[in-house]
Design an enzyme around this catalytic site. Structure first.
Site, PDB file in Angstrom:
ATOM      1  CD  GLN B  90      -2.226  -1.702   2.618  1.00 52.10           C
ATOM      2  OE1 GLN B  90      -1.371  -1.878   3.488  1.00 52.10           O
ATOM      3  NE2 GLN B  90      -3.501  -1.889   2.840  1.00 52.10           N
ATOM      4  CG  HIS B 101       9.185   2.299   7.383  1.00 54.12           C
ATOM      5  ND1 HIS B 101       9.894   1.989   8.521  1.00 54.12           N
ATOM      6  CD2 HIS B 101       9.982   1.946   6.346  1.00 54.12           C
ATOM      7  CE1 HIS B 101      11.061   1.468   8.198  1.00 54.12           C
ATOM      8  NE2 HIS B 101      11.140   1.424   6.881  1.00 54.12           N
ATOM      9  CG  HIS B 103       4.592  -1.843   5.368  1.00 57.18           C
ATOM     10  ND1 HIS B 103       4.372  -0.481   5.515  1.00 57.18           N
ATOM     11  CD2 HIS B 103       3.379  -2.422   5.503  1.00 57.18           C
ATOM     12  CE1 HIS B 103       3.085  -0.267   5.730  1.00 57.18           C
ATOM     13  NE2 HIS B 103       2.449  -1.420   5.719  1.00 57.18           N
ATOM     14  CG  HIS B 105       1.123  -6.421   3.918  1.00 60.88           C
ATOM     15  ND1 HIS B 105       0.768  -6.577   5.232  1.00 60.88           N
ATOM     16  CD2 HIS B 105       0.916  -5.115   3.630  1.00 60.88           C
ATOM     17  CE1 HIS B 105       0.355  -5.420   5.724  1.00 60.88           C
ATOM     18  NE2 HIS B 105       0.438  -4.504   4.768  1.00 60.88           N
TER      19      HIS B 105
END
Lengths: 200, 200
Positions: B90, B101, B103, B105
């Site tokens: 996202q 930050h 990331h 998944h």
């Protein structure tokens, strides 16, 4: 005919020939406009080599794929006036993959862009429902040529994935597969925009 | 205390100190177990540098991040007996990002794993609803230390994202944030598994 200057060899997305939809190419990666974009500027980035899983990529292919995702993402965010991006890979049939060829979805997002369809997170329903089923969509429209992966494999893939239809309400007219002319025009435009996009 | 031999400096995920949850680290990237995993083996991979957007990464950070995603994904698929992976970023607040930050998944998938929760694609509802709201989840449990990004920023981020709650039915007990001991034990186990994972 391709949007890319000097590109002649056909480019495959799984078993499908997608050359007219391709707007960017590197030695290991290509980017194509989508037959049924969920939102304006929804594009796909794939390795040139037809392999189903991320782990099948070499390290060089992995780096090139995601450097291309980063650069193409920045370009579509700018061109379509977006403020965010959804980046998603369905890596394998039990993750919802319908075409057995690694592909990253890049979907430009902005505030309230899916309010009509159920809200911000409706993007995932759209991505994973029939509307986002690339296997079925490409099968209908894009002409295929001889290649080592059959449409049968794609169909089996989709059938065994047990996908469900869970859609918010969307404008049906807007969800029809696009004409090849429309896709070629968009690919031409995006190919020119990529030339303006900084390399790093 | 860290699952990583010789790692002493605190590791930040946005404004949160996540050192005990980190099971793998490279010069530019780290991987951590999740406070509220959607499915067993749901982990996150982030750049060491706290930046919100993929375009903020350098090319070297981008390559290292996704080479790590590929390698960690292969490891969790093996360790948790899965057959596929959902990989999702996202990238920005209007794409559902709750911790500013970068990331990725990584969610191991197998056949019928979310039948109890509404089917294969329920993963996205879980990812984008309150249950997957990393900002809110980490704020409750993980102690924070002095850092240049405040929890206020995270809260503003979540508030302005206009996220909606759209959950399928899930076992409430299974969705409680985990205890730090549980996360540390899983991080220790995954750190050992990473040592067995081929580099390429």
């Amino acid at each position: 005919m391709s949007a890319l200057k000097g590109a002649t060899a056909p480019i495959y997305f799984g078993p499908f020939t997608v050359t007219p939809q391709v707007f960017h190419i590197t030695p290991l990666t290509f980017a194509l406009v989508n037959l049924k974009p969920i939102l304006p500027g929804h594009v796909l980035v794939s390795p040139r080599r037809v392999v189903p899983r991320v782990t099948d990529l070499t390290p060089a292919e992995t780096s090139d794929l995601f450097l291309t995702v980063r650069r193409v993402g920045r370009m579509v965010e700018r061109v379509y006036g977006a403020t965010s991006l959804n980046i998603a890979i369905q890596d394998g049939v039990h993750a919802g993959q319908s075409v057995p060829h690694v592909h990253a979805h890049i979907i430009p997002r902005k505030a309230a862009d899916l309010d009509h369809a159920g809200g911000m997170d409706a993007v995932y329903d759209l991505l994973d429902g029939d509307e986002g089923d690339l296997g079925r969509a490409f099968k209908k429209v894009v002409p295929t040529e001889g290649h080592d992966q059959s449409t049968e494999a794609v169909n089996q893939n989709a059938a065994s994935s047990g996908r469900r239809s869970r859609f918010p309400i969307v404008d049906n007219d807007a969800r029809k597969p696009r004409e090849e002319d429309d896709m070629r025009a968009e690919a031409d435009m995006l190919a020119r925009e990529m030339e303006n996009e900084p390399l790093d």
